[in-house]
Each structure stands twice: as structure tokens, then as C-alpha cells.
Design an enzyme around this catalytic site. Structure first.
Site, PDB file in Angstrom:
ATOM      1  CB  VAL A 150      52.563 -10.635  33.785  1.00 56.14           C
ATOM      2  CG1 VAL A 150      52.743 -11.951  33.043  1.00 56.14           C
ATOM      3  CG2 VAL A 150      51.425  -9.840  33.153  1.00 56.14           C
ATOM      4  CB  VAL A 286      54.393 -13.773  48.701  1.00 57.61           C
ATOM      5  CG1 VAL A 286      54.408 -14.601  49.976  1.00 57.61           C
ATOM      6  CG2 VAL A 286      52.967 -13.334  48.355  1.00 57.61           C
ATOM      7  CG  HIS A 554      57.927 -27.513  28.900  1.00 58.87           C
ATOM      8  ND1 HIS A 554      57.714 -28.431  27.905  1.00 58.87           N
ATOM      9  CD2 HIS A 554      57.342 -26.366  28.473  1.00 58.87           C
ATOM     10  CE1 HIS A 554      57.044 -27.863  26.912  1.00 58.87           C
ATOM     11  NE2 HIS A 554      56.814 -26.610  27.224  1.00 58.87           N
ATOM     12  CG  HIS A 597      54.414 -28.302  25.149  1.00 55.68           C
ATOM     13  ND1 HIS A 597      54.599 -27.236  24.325  1.00 55.68           N
ATOM     14  CD2 HIS A 597      54.980 -29.359  24.512  1.00 55.68           C
ATOM     15  CE1 HIS A 597      55.256 -27.615  23.236  1.00 55.68           C
ATOM     16  NE2 HIS A 597      55.487 -28.901  23.326  1.00 55.68           N
TER      17      HIS A 597
HETATM   18  C1  LIG Z   1      58.444 -18.653  27.053  1.00 58.94           C
HETATM   19  C2  LIG Z   1      57.589 -19.803  27.457  1.00 58.94           C
HETATM   20  C3  LIG Z   1      56.970 -20.579  26.480  1.00 58.94           C
HETATM   21  C4  LIG Z   1      56.176 -21.658  26.849  1.00 58.94           C
HETATM   22  N1  LIG Z   1      55.462 -22.311  25.904  1.00 58.94           N
HETATM   23  C5  LIG Z   1      54.540 -23.220  26.286  1.00 58.94           C
HETATM   24  C6  LIG Z   1      53.640 -23.788  25.352  1.00 58.94           C
HETATM   25  O1  LIG Z   1      53.642 -23.419  24.191  1.00 58.94           O
HETATM   26  N2  LIG Z   1      52.769 -24.728  25.792  1.00 58.94           N
HETATM   27  C7  LIG Z   1      52.724 -25.132  27.092  1.00 58.94           C
HETATM   28  O2  LIG Z   1      51.933 -26.001  27.430  1.00 58.94           O
HETATM   29  N3  LIG Z   1      53.565 -24.595  28.005  1.00 58.94           N
HETATM   30  C8  LIG Z   1      54.433 -23.631  27.632  1.00 58.94           C
HETATM   31  N4  LIG Z   1      55.227 -23.043  28.563  1.00 58.94           N
HETATM   32  C9  LIG Z   1      55.140 -23.507  29.946  1.00 58.94           C
HETATM   33  C10 LIG Z   1      53.879 -23.057  30.694  1.00 58.94           C
HETATM   34  O3  LIG Z   1      53.493 -21.781  30.294  1.00 58.94           O
HETATM   35  C11 LIG Z   1      54.192 -23.103  32.180  1.00 58.94           C
HETATM   36  O4  LIG Z   1      54.574 -24.409  32.529  1.00 58.94           O
HETATM   37  C12 LIG Z   1      52.992 -22.727  33.045  1.00 58.94           C
HETATM   38  O5  LIG Z   1      52.521 -21.455  32.715  1.00 58.94           O
HETATM   39  C13 LIG Z   1      53.413 -22.769  34.500  1.00 58.94           C
HETATM   40  O6  LIG Z   1      52.316 -22.490  35.313  1.00 58.94           O
HETATM   41  P1  LIG Z   1      52.516 -22.305  36.872  1.00 58.94           P
HETATM   42  O7  LIG Z   1      51.185 -22.005  37.434  1.00 58.94           O
HETATM   43  O8  LIG Z   1      53.278 -23.477  37.392  1.00 58.94           O
HETATM   44  O9  LIG Z   1      53.511 -21.065  37.036  1.00 58.94           O
HETATM   45  P2  LIG Z   1      53.436 -19.600  36.391  1.00 58.94           P
HETATM   46  O10 LIG Z   1      52.422 -19.548  35.321  1.00 58.94           O
HETATM   47  O11 LIG Z   1      54.816 -19.209  36.079  1.00 58.94           O
HETATM   48  O12 LIG Z   1      52.866 -18.701  37.568  1.00 58.94           O
HETATM   49  C14 LIG Z   1      53.571 -18.287  38.698  1.00 58.94           C
HETATM   50  C15 LIG Z   1      53.055 -16.911  39.087  1.00 58.94           C
HETATM   51  O13 LIG Z   1      53.470 -16.616  40.422  1.00 58.94           O
HETATM   52  C16 LIG Z   1      53.965 -15.296  40.478  1.00 58.94           C
HETATM   53  N5  LIG Z   1      54.929 -15.249  41.585  1.00 58.94           N
HETATM   54  C17 LIG Z   1      56.111 -15.892  41.675  1.00 58.94           C
HETATM   55  N6  LIG Z   1      56.718 -15.621  42.842  1.00 58.94           N
HETATM   56  C18 LIG Z   1      55.889 -14.798  43.521  1.00 58.94           C
HETATM   57  C19 LIG Z   1      55.963 -14.184  44.805  1.00 58.94           C
HETATM   58  N7  LIG Z   1      56.989 -14.385  45.631  1.00 58.94           N
HETATM   59  N8  LIG Z   1      54.945 -13.374  45.194  1.00 58.94           N
HETATM   60  C20 LIG Z   1      53.877 -13.180  44.369  1.00 58.94           C
HETATM   61  N9  LIG Z   1      53.756 -13.750  43.151  1.00 58.94           N
HETATM   62  C21 LIG Z   1      54.756 -14.553  42.729  1.00 58.94           C
HETATM   63  C22 LIG Z   1      54.602 -15.100  39.118  1.00 58.94           C
HETATM   64  O14 LIG Z   1      54.785 -13.730  38.824  1.00 58.94           O
HETATM   65  C23 LIG Z   1      53.628 -15.809  38.208  1.00 58.94           C
HETATM   66  O15 LIG Z   1      52.585 -14.955  37.801  1.00 58.94           O
HETATM   67  C24 LIG Z   1      56.030 -21.979  28.225  1.00 58.94           C
HETATM   68  C25 LIG Z   1      56.648 -21.196  29.196  1.00 58.94           C
HETATM   69  C26 LIG Z   1      57.418 -20.107  28.832  1.00 58.94           C
HETATM   70  C27 LIG Z   1      58.067 -19.284  29.896  1.00 58.94           C
END
Ligand SMILES: Cc1cc2nc3c(=O)[nH]c(=O)nc-3n(C[C@H](O)[C@H](O)[C@H](O)COP(=O)(O)OP(=O)(O)OC[C@H]3O[C@@H](n4cnc5c(N)ncnc54)[C@H](O)[C@@H]3O)c2cc1C
Ligand SMILES: *[C@@H]1O[C@H](CO)[C@@H](O)[C@H](O)[C@H]1NC(C)=O
Ligand SMILES: *[C@@H]1O[C@H](CO)[C@@H](O)[C@H](O)[C@H]1NC(C)=O
Ligand SMILES: *[C@@H]1O[C@H](CO)[C@@H](O)[C@H](O)[C@H]1NC(C)=O
Ligand SMILES: *[C@@H]1O[C@H](CO)[C@@H](O)[C@H](O)[C@H]1NC(C)=O
Ligand SMILES: *[C@@H]1O[C@H](CO)[C@@H](O)[C@H](O)[C@H]1NC(C)=O
Ligand SMILES: *[C@@H]1O[C@H](CO)[C@@H](O)[C@H](O)[C@H]1NC(C)=O
Length: 618
Positions: A150, A286, A554, A597
Site C-alpha cells: 500500500v 515491478v 523488523h 525498531h
Molecule cells: C505489523 C508491523 C508493525 C511494525 N511496527 C513498527 C513500529 O511500531 N515501529 C517501527 O519503527 N517499525 C515498525 N515496523 C517496521 C517498519 O514499519 C518497517 O521496517 C518499515 O516500514 C520498512 O520500510 P521499507 O521502506 O524498508 O519497506 P516498506 O515500508 O515495506 O515498503 C516497501 C514498499 O514497496 C512495495 N513493493 C514491494 N515490492 C514491489 C514491487 N515488486 N513493485 C512495486 N512495489 C513493490 C510494497 O508494496 C511497499 O509499499 C512494523 C512493521 C510491521 C509490518
């Protein structure tokens, strides 16, 4: 006099308007909550990507030309959203962002709906592979593994706890051969994103000029006071754990905008939505990074509404697909362990340890305490009214209210090995069994022995696990999920389980405080699969920990940063080793575990990458 009268008149007029509006709004939210929670109850998570993207990927030569961009960002999650915001400020740059999921909405903006959004199309829907040393209390030994699909990514379905980590963690990142990633280097980036609204923090570690809001819950929740008091009695320090000293206890700092979810989407993407130099395409998967024979990246393929597209890039492609999907996409594009890619006949662009070194924070969620306090749930109308005023239960994700960091080996140390999260009543999701995939016996035990309105939970988070997991491909088809092998508690000497065991013992000492005695707090714990061990013996707790632990979500380290291509995937500027015009910026690059986190680090990684690109191309 007349002036004052006029003002009063204005206010009363406004007041009337507000209350009419809020009646309508309350009715709207009543309906929204009932429909969406019902949907979640009945939702079956997908087992691959075909439900949303069709049964096959069209052949490459049917790809429609989607045009050329200066930058392409894959993934609108935490890291991707801040990158988009920063690059969008350069008017002459033309930027494409591709996101597999859809938009955030009024329901996902309500923090209190978190466990419901996990049972919706905003979650990719992963499970771990069947485990042998952990997840034993779950059906097929598989823990659920939510990831956001999302706008806002995992930050749109997460628990909103703002926990940066320890200075020493980031100094480690630099010592591993990554100049510019020490705590002192990163602090300005933590501050750059941040809008801190907490009064009792260490001011010099915070900023009030960024976009991402940090606040406490309002109103303070009554039982939390006992948790804070118990720790004071035990001689711990009340700290701003994101400030000078992390070791101690505190109320939780949360990412909320007047009670609403402060995701990367709401915080960083919405403000640039109608900039003319950016394009955000949702529901776009992608499928491949396009790299020529000179190992130079020239674009990506993506699938949307059954059509394959090709978008070309002038400057660089940035992969921010998160620590599960980024390794998948890299491997599908020929970047990964050569041996593994050969299994699927994927032609190898660059042999790199992609998917190796998965680190996560396992959390023991079983430690349950009974009190003689009873939480009385207000009527939904009251909850909604409160929510619209930025307070109350709907502004809490999982009702996480208190936090504490200790070192179980060296109590006077400055780096913790354990984090506790305090959850006062109400302390259980109505969808408990589905949210954790409990075996029927455990679901039944929890339903029988837990009283969500009187029990509090102490979650125990293992901050620096020795165990290492791995992401591997199931096939060469982008419509398939990957294998997520978290491998918790697989270290040979059982140090990981034992650290949590020591933390259980410490938690039990809290029961002897006056504060917890005033609540008549007692351990309320039963574990049907561990009865061959003497109750509350070391073996009994070890067994319970292996059954009742899951992910704190995480995921990190699956495209690790470092100087050496034999054990890392990107360098300190987040460039993929050996490939031109391709960078990775998300939690995949985290080189070693943090005592916090991962959301705040995800934003910092995005901020750093945006600066690298500005330095190189502006
Ligand atoms: C349930 C839950 C609770 C959490 N609680 C906390 C908390 O309280 N505090 C905290 O600090 N962290 C928390 N985390 C962890 C934190 O939210 C994540 O570490 C962080 O959001 C990761 O960021 P990111 O940019 O690495 O990846 P993400 O935010 O996961 O972003 C990846 C994005 O890429 C998109 N994507 C993936 N593959 C493709 C593709 N092939 N083509 C197009 N788009 C694609 C996905 O849909 C997504 O939108 C939690 C995570 C979860 C799931
Ligand atoms: C995950 O586990 C649940 C419960 O066993 C099951 O219904 C679901 O299909 C599984 N999903 C995947 C992707 O394995
Ligand atoms: C963050 O908080 C400030 C101050 O309360 C508020 O003005 C602002 O609207 C909030 N940000 C968002 C994105 O809601
Ligand atoms: C690859 O590099 C060679 C040698 O520099 C050059 O001749 C060729 O055109 C390049 N190919 C592409 C697709 O850029
Ligand atoms: C890989 O190619 C070989 C030889 O063409 C073929 O036998 C094998 O089935 C292929 N494997 C996969 C997973 O496609
Ligand atoms: C305290 O808890 C114990 C054990 O659950 C119970 O027997 C006792 O009645 C409780 N006392 C009060 C005052 O609630
Ligand atoms: C809870 O137990 C404590 C200690 O026994 C007692 O002092 C207190 O009055 C009790 N509170 C309630 C609400 O029963």
C-alpha cells in the site's frame, strides 16, 4: 465590546457547524468500522500475487513503452516515500514512483485498526517457512509475516512506535566499512524528518521542523503509571530512549498526527502529490530491473491491469521494495547468489549474497499478567468522538504504552540486549488466533486464560539475535511469493532463547514491587505443549519461548551494506556492487542489528539516499 461579541458569535456559529459535521462524521465512521472489521473477519490472505496481478506475466516484447524518467523509485514504503519527497523538490527532475499496492484510506488512518489491516489487501500476506526451532505454537510451525502492500508500505500497517536505536548500533554500521553511517553522521538525518512534540525529551536530539510527527498518546493510560512506578522502584532511570541514554524506561513515543497514523505516505507523499514533476503509479508490480550487457541499469518492467510496461531511466533506478521484496526483485533480475539463480535458469548479472543475512527481532508475546483492574470499553460513538479529537483507544495501535531497555548480562552496560513493551488492558486483538496463526490448542488456551480487560502483557524483544535467516526464491515467476526463513533461535548454543529466558526472570521480579502489588498483579500463564517440563523451570520457559514467539516485523539485512561484495550487496552510497545506476534504499541495507525498531532507520536511509542523488546529479 462589540468586537468580543462578534467573536463569540463566530465561535458559536462555528460550534454549531462543527457538531452537525461531526454527527455525519460519526455515522460515517460507525459504518466504516463495522464494514471493515467484518471484511477482515472473513478475509483470506492470498498465497501468491495472482489475485491482484493475473495468472501470468506477459512476454517481454509485448511491454508498452511508459516513457523515460530521470529517476525511478520502486516501492512507496517508508524509505521510498521520503526519497520521493526530497527528489520532488528539484523541479527539473522527472520522477516515477511505482507501488504494488493501492492508496491509504480513512480506515488505515485509524491506528486502532492495525490488526484488521493485516487481514486485508494492504498486507502482502506472507508466512514464514515451516520452522524447526521457533513458531512452534503456530499452525504448521509458520509465523505470519505481515508487510505493507500500500502507499506508505509497512508504515501503513505498523504499530507506530518511534524507537530509533542505540548510538553504538550505528557506530557499528560505520565500523563495518560504511563511512558516513555513524550515529553522529545520522543524527542530523533523524532530526531532518522529525517533528517532535514531546515536552520532556532531550531537546538537542530532536527537531520540531521536520514533517514526521512524534507525540505521546493522550490521555495517559492509567495502568501504565504502575509500570513506570514499578521500574522506578527497581532503580531504573526514566529516559528519553531516543536521546542521550537509552537504558531505562519510558512512555512510548508515537508517530501520530493528532491521533491519526503518520505513515510515510501521509507524511511525505501527500505533500508532493500534485507536483508536476512526479508520477505515482499504484497497483503496479515491478517484475524486473532492466540491465544491459555492460551492467548498466536502463529501466524496469512493471505489470498493471494485465499489461506489461517498460519505463526507462536516464539517471538511476532506486529499489525501495522492502527487505522481503527487494531481494526477490534483485534475484529475478539476475543479481543474487549464482548457485541459487542457476537453479531457476536466471541469467546472472552479478553474483552477490542477496537474501542472506536476514535479521529480525523475534518477540516473546506470551508473558501475561492478571490484575484486579478492569478496563471498561466505552461505546463506539465515544471512541469515534475521541478519535476525531485526536485521543483515546482508536489512536493506539496495539495499545503499546510503555517501554524499557535492559542488558541481561551486564546491567550497567549502555547497549541493551532486551526491550520490553508494556501493553495494559485491553491487551488482546479480537482476531488473536488469525493474527498469529496459533494452533487450535493455543488459541483455546489464550481464549480461556486471558482476560483482555484485566490482563497486561510484557512483550520481550530480542534486540541482537545470533540467529540469521534467509530469503530465497520459490520460482523465477514474479507472481510467486518468496521463501522467508527467519530461523529464530537456531543458534547452536541457544543463546537467543536464553537471553529471552533471563528477561522473563527479570520481568517476574517486577511483580515484587509495591506498584504492581497495588494492582494485585500475578503471572497468568499456561502452555499446553510444555507440560513435560517442570512448571516455570528453565526448560519450561525455553519451550514456551519457542512456541509463543513471533516477528516484531523488523526484517532487515537482506541486501546488506558493506565494502566487500562477498558478504554485502551495496556499498556505503547504496550502489549495488558491480552494477551501474542501481541503488537499494530500504531496510534491506541494514548491515547489523539495532537496539530499536526499523521505521525511523528506514526514513534515515531514504534521507541519505536522496542526498547522495542530489550530490551526484544536481
Ligand atoms: C505489523 C508491523 C508493525 C511494525 N511496527 C513498527 C513500529 O511500531 N515501529 C517501527 O519503527 N517499525 C515498525 N515496523 C517496521 C517498519 O514499519 C518497517 O521496517 C518499515 O516500514 C520498512 O520500510 P521499507 O521502506 O524498508 O519497506 P516498506 O515500508 O515495506 O515498503 C516497501 C514498499 O514497496 C512495495 N513493493 C514491494 N515490492 C514491489 C514491487 N515488486 N513493485 C512495486 N512495489 C513493490 C510494497 O508494496 C511497499 O509499499 C512494523 C512493521 C510491521 C509490518
Ligand atoms: C499462511 O498460513 C495460513 C494459516 O495456516 C494459511 O491460511 C495461509 O494460506 C498461509 N499463507 C501462505 C502464503 O502460506
Ligand atoms: C503535526 O503536528 C503539527 C502540530 O501539532 C500539526 O500542525 C501538523 O498538522 C501535524 N502534521 C500532520 C501531517 O498532520
Ligand atoms: C557497452 O560497452 C561497449 C564498450 O564500451 C559499447 O561499445 C557498447 O555500445 C555498450 N553497450 C550498450 C548497450 O550500452
Ligand atoms: C533450466 O533449464 C534446463 C535446461 O534447459 C531445464 O532442463 C530445466 O528444467 C530448467 N529449470 C527451470 C527451473 O526452469
Ligand atoms: C489478588 O489475586 C489473588 C490471586 O489471583 C486473589 O486470590 C485475591 O483475591 C486478589 N486480591 C484482591 C484484593 O483482588
Ligand atoms: C486490588 O488489589 C489491591 C491489593 O490487594 C487492593 O489494595 C486494591 O484495592 C484492589 N483494587 C481493586 C479495584 O480491587
Amino acid at each position: 465590546m462589540i468586537f468580543v461579541f462578534f467573536i463569540l458569535l463566530c465561535f458559536s456559529h462555528l460550534g454549531a457547524l462543527t457538531s452537525v459535521r461531526s454527527e455525519k462524521e460519526i455515522a460515517y465512521y460507525m459504518k466504516l468500522l463495522s464494514t471493515k472489521t467484518e471484511e477482515a473477519n472473513n478475509f483470506l490472505l492470498p498465497t501468491d500475487n495472482r489475485r491482484y496481478f493475473g495468472n501470468s506475466v506477459p512476454v517481454e516484447n509485448t511491454a508498452k513503452d511508459f516513457g523515460e524518467f530521470d529517476f525511478i523509485i520502486v516501492g512507496a514504503g517508508s524509505s521510498g516515500s521520503v526519497i520521493l519527497n526530497r527528489l520532488a523538490q528539484i523541479a527539473e527532475w522527472n520522477i516515477l514512483m511505482l507501488e504494488a499496492g493501492g492508496e491509504e484510506d480513512d480506515f488505515s488512518d485509524i491506528p486502532g485498526t492495525m490488526f484488521y489491516t493485516h487481514l486485508s489487501d494492504k498486507n502482502w500476506g506472507y508466512n514464514t517457512t515451516s520452522q524447526t526451532t521457533s513458531c512452534l505454537g503456530m499452525n504448521h510451525n509458520q509465523c505470519v509475516y505481515p508487510r505493507g502492500r500500500v502507499i506508505g508500505g509497512s508504515g501503513t500497517i505498523n504499530a507506530l512506535m518511534y524507537v530509533r536505536g542505540n548510538k553504538n548500533d550505528f557506530d557499528n554500521w560505520q565500523e563495518l566499512g560504511n563511512p558516513g553511517w555513524s550515529y553522529d553522521n545520522l543524527l542530523p538525518y533523524f532530526k531532518k524528518s522529525e517533528h517532535y512534540e514531546i515536552e520532556d525529551g532531550d531537546k538537542q536530539f530532536h527537531s520540531t521542523t521536520g514533517l514526521w510527527n512524534v507525540t505521546y498518546f493522550t490521555p495517559p493510560e492509567p495502568v501504565t503509571q504502575y509500570f513506570l512506578e514499578a521500574n522506578r522502584e527497581l532503580g531504573f532511570k526514566y529516559v528519553d530512549y531516543n536521546g542521550e541514554d537509552q537504558m531505562g524506561y519510558s512512555r512510548l513515543q508515537m508517530n501520530l498526527n493528532r491521533g491519526k497514523r503518520a505513515s510515510g505516505g501521509r507524511t511525505f507523499i501527500d505533500p508532493v502529490r500534485n507536483f508536476e514533476n512526479i508520477q505515482v503509479v499504484t497497483n503496479a508490480l515491478v517484475t524486473k530491473i532492466l540491465i544491459n550487457e555492460n551492467k548498466t541499469t536502463y529501466g524496469v518492467n512493471f505489470l498493471k491491469d494485465g499489461q506489461l510496461y517498460k519505463a526507462s531511466v536516464k539517471n538511476e533506478v532506486v529499489i525501495s521494495a522492502g527487505a522481503v521484496n527487494t531481494p526477490q526483485l534483485l534475484m529475478l533480475s539476475g543479481i543474487g547468489p549464482a548457485e541459487h539463480l542457476k537453479e531457476y535458469n536466471i541469467s546472472i548479472v552479478q553474483d552477490l549474497p542477496v537474501g542472506k543475512h536476514l535479521k529480525d527481532h523475534p518477540v516473546f508475546v506470551g508473558l501475561n499478567f492478571r490484575t484486579n483492574y478492569t478496563y471498561k470499553e466505552p461505546h463506539t460513538i465515544k471512541l469515534i468522538r475521541d478519535y476525531l479529537e485526536g485521543k483515546g483507544l482508536l489512536t493506539y495501535c496495539a495499545n503499546t504504552q510503555g517501554i524499557k531497555f535492559i542488558n541481561t548480562v551486564c546491567p550497567s552496560g549502555s547497549v541493551p540486549d532486551i526491550e520490553y513493551i508494556f501493553i495494559p488492558p485491553p491487551s488482546m486483538s479480537p482476531l488473536d488466533a488469525k493474527n498469529y496463526n496459533w494452533r487450535p490448542e493455543i488459541a483455546e488456551m489464550r481464549a480461556k486464560t486471558k482476560n483482555k480487560n484485566s490482563d497486561f502483557l510484557l512483550l520481550i524483544v530480542l534486540l541482537h539475535p545470533k540467529s540469521i535467516g534467509e530469503i530465497t526464491l520459490k520460482s523465477m515467476d514474479p507472481l510467486d511469493f518468496v521463501n522467508i526463513n527467519t530461523n529464530y533461535f537456531s543458534d547452536e548454543k541457544d543463546e537467543d532463547v536464553d537471553t529471552i529466558y533471563r528477561a522473563v526472570l527479570h520481568a517476574l521480579t517486577m511483580l515484587n514491587t509495591n506498584a504492581f502489588r497495588q494492582l494485585n498483579a500475578t503471572l497468568s500463564f499456561d502452555m499446553p505443549f510444555c507440560n513435560e517440563h517442570e512448571k516455570y523451570s528453565r526448560d519450561y520457559w525455553h519451550c514456551s519461548i519457542r512456541h509463543l514467539s513471533t516477528t516484531l516485523y523488523h526484517t532487515s539485512g537482506t541486501a546488506k551494506m558493506g565494502p566487500d561484495p562477498t558478504n554485502s550487496v551495496v556499498n556505503y552510497e547504496l550502489k549495488v556492487h558491480g552494477v551501474e545506476k542501481l541503488r537499494v534504499a530500504d531496510c534491506s541495507i541494514i548491515p547489523s542489528s539495532t537496539s530499536g525498531h526499523t521505521n525511523a532507520p528506514a526514513f534515515v536511509i531514504g534521507e541519505k539516499l536522496a542526498d547522495f542523488l542530489k550530490q551526484r546529479y544536481q
